[in-house]
Design a protein around this motif. Structure first.
Motif, mmCIF file in Angstrom:
data_model
loop_
_atom_site.group_PDB
_atom_site.id
_atom_site.type_symbol
_atom_site.label_atom_id
_atom_site.label_comp_id
_atom_site.label_asym_id
_atom_site.label_seq_id
_atom_site.Cartn_x
_atom_site.Cartn_y
_atom_site.Cartn_z
ATOM 1 N N UNK A 58 0.825 -1.208 0.000
ATOM 2 C CA UNK A 58 0.000 0.000 0.000
ATOM 3 C C UNK A 58 0.860 1.260 0.000
ATOM 4 N N UNK A 59 1.938 1.252 0.770
ATOM 5 C CA UNK A 59 2.831 2.411 0.799
ATOM 6 C C UNK A 59 3.584 2.566 -0.517
ATOM 7 N N UNK A 60 4.048 1.450 -1.067
ATOM 8 C CA UNK A 60 4.722 1.506 -2.363
ATOM 9 C C UNK A 60 3.783 2.080 -3.425
ATOM 10 N N UNK A 61 2.559 1.600 -3.448
ATOM 11 C CA UNK A 61 1.580 2.083 -4.420
ATOM 12 C C UNK A 61 1.290 3.577 -4.222
ATOM 13 N N UNK A 62 1.133 4.002 -2.971
ATOM 14 C CA UNK A 62 0.865 5.413 -2.684
ATOM 15 C C UNK A 62 2.006 6.309 -3.157
ATOM 16 N N UNK A 63 3.220 5.757 -3.192
ATOM 17 C CA UNK A 63 4.390 6.509 -3.633
ATOM 18 C C UNK A 63 4.638 6.376 -5.135
ATOM 19 N N UNK A 64 3.839 5.545 -5.817
ATOM 20 C CA UNK A 64 4.001 5.377 -7.258
ATOM 21 C C UNK A 64 5.103 4.403 -7.635
ATOM 22 N N UNK A 65 5.361 3.432 -6.802
ATOM 23 C CA UNK A 65 6.399 2.444 -7.092
ATOM 24 C C UNK A 65 5.895 1.056 -6.692
ATOM 25 N N UNK A 66 6.768 0.053 -6.710
ATOM 26 C CA UNK A 66 6.336 -1.304 -6.380
ATOM 27 C C UNK A 66 7.512 -2.130 -5.866
ATOM 28 N N UNK A 67 7.233 -3.381 -5.549
ATOM 29 C CA UNK A 67 8.249 -4.268 -4.966
ATOM 30 C C UNK A 67 9.466 -4.461 -5.869
ATOM 31 N N UNK A 68 9.318 -4.351 -7.180
ATOM 32 C CA UNK A 68 10.459 -4.558 -8.081
ATOM 33 C C UNK A 68 11.489 -3.444 -7.980
ATOM 34 N N UNK A 69 11.133 -2.331 -7.355
ATOM 35 C CA UNK A 69 12.039 -1.184 -7.245
ATOM 36 C C UNK A 69 12.660 -1.061 -5.848
ATOM 37 N N UNK A 70 12.415 -2.038 -5.003
ATOM 38 C CA UNK A 70 12.973 -2.017 -3.648
ATOM 39 C C UNK A 70 14.458 -2.345 -3.713
ATOM 40 N N UNK A 71 15.271 -1.523 -3.044
ATOM 41 C CA UNK A 71 16.716 -1.739 -3.045
ATOM 42 C C UNK A 71 17.248 -2.250 -1.708
ATOM 43 N N UNK A 72 16.493 -2.050 -0.607
ATOM 44 C CA UNK A 72 16.983 -2.455 0.713
ATOM 45 C C UNK A 72 15.805 -2.684 1.644
ATOM 46 N N UNK A 73 15.885 -3.745 2.426
ATOM 47 C CA UNK A 73 14.902 -3.982 3.486
ATOM 48 C C UNK A 73 15.633 -4.230 4.801
ATOM 49 N N UNK A 74 14.942 -3.915 5.871
ATOM 50 C CA UNK A 74 15.399 -4.283 7.202
ATOM 51 C C UNK A 74 14.232 -5.007 7.857
ATOM 52 N N UNK A 75 14.483 -6.221 8.299
ATOM 53 C CA UNK A 75 13.436 -7.090 8.842
ATOM 54 C C UNK A 75 13.745 -7.388 10.307
ATOM 55 N N UNK A 76 12.707 -7.321 11.125
ATOM 56 C CA UNK A 76 12.829 -7.569 12.551
ATOM 57 C C UNK A 76 11.906 -8.724 12.918
#
Length: 122
Positions: A58-76
């Protein structure tokens, strides 16, 4: 800088924004596995992780992007014993295999099991 907000992801639990766009990149706050409509989270890691991914989407879509454009994640994770199950769900969404850190922490907000933040190109 531009604030990103959507009602399709949980509201911030404190004095912070859901996400920001700066210099062509989206920076999200950590997303938890709570349903934005009810504020409730599933009981299992799988249920919460799926909701985390919906919230990030939902946040990616609101920003006009998607999962294919993700460059970094931090998972807890609240329990590193959930690592394999989390990876199975994570891999369905982050098919481009962005850079990632994944750590176990003592406690997450609301005693939840998983939280994920990301950085993506816009």
């Amino acid at each position: 800088m531009k604030v990103i907000h959507t009602d399709r992801a949980p509201a911030a639990l404190g004095p912070y924004s859901q996400a920001y766009i700066s210099n062509g990149f989206l920076f999200t706050s950590g997303q938890i596995g709570a349903d934005p409509a009810t504020g409730k989270a599933g009981a299992t890691l799988a249920e919460q992780a799926e909701q985390v991914m919906k919230n990030l989407s939902a946040l990616l879509e609101a920003a006009g992007t998607d999962f294919t454009r993700v460059v970094k994640t931090t998972c807890f994770l609240a329990d590193m014993g959930d690592f394999a199950e989390f990876n199975e769900i994570y891999a369905r969404y982050f098919t481009g295999k962005p850079a990632r850190s994944c750590v176990a922490i003592k406690t997450l907000p609301k005693e939840l099991l998983v939280e994920v933040e990301l950085i993506a190109e816009v």
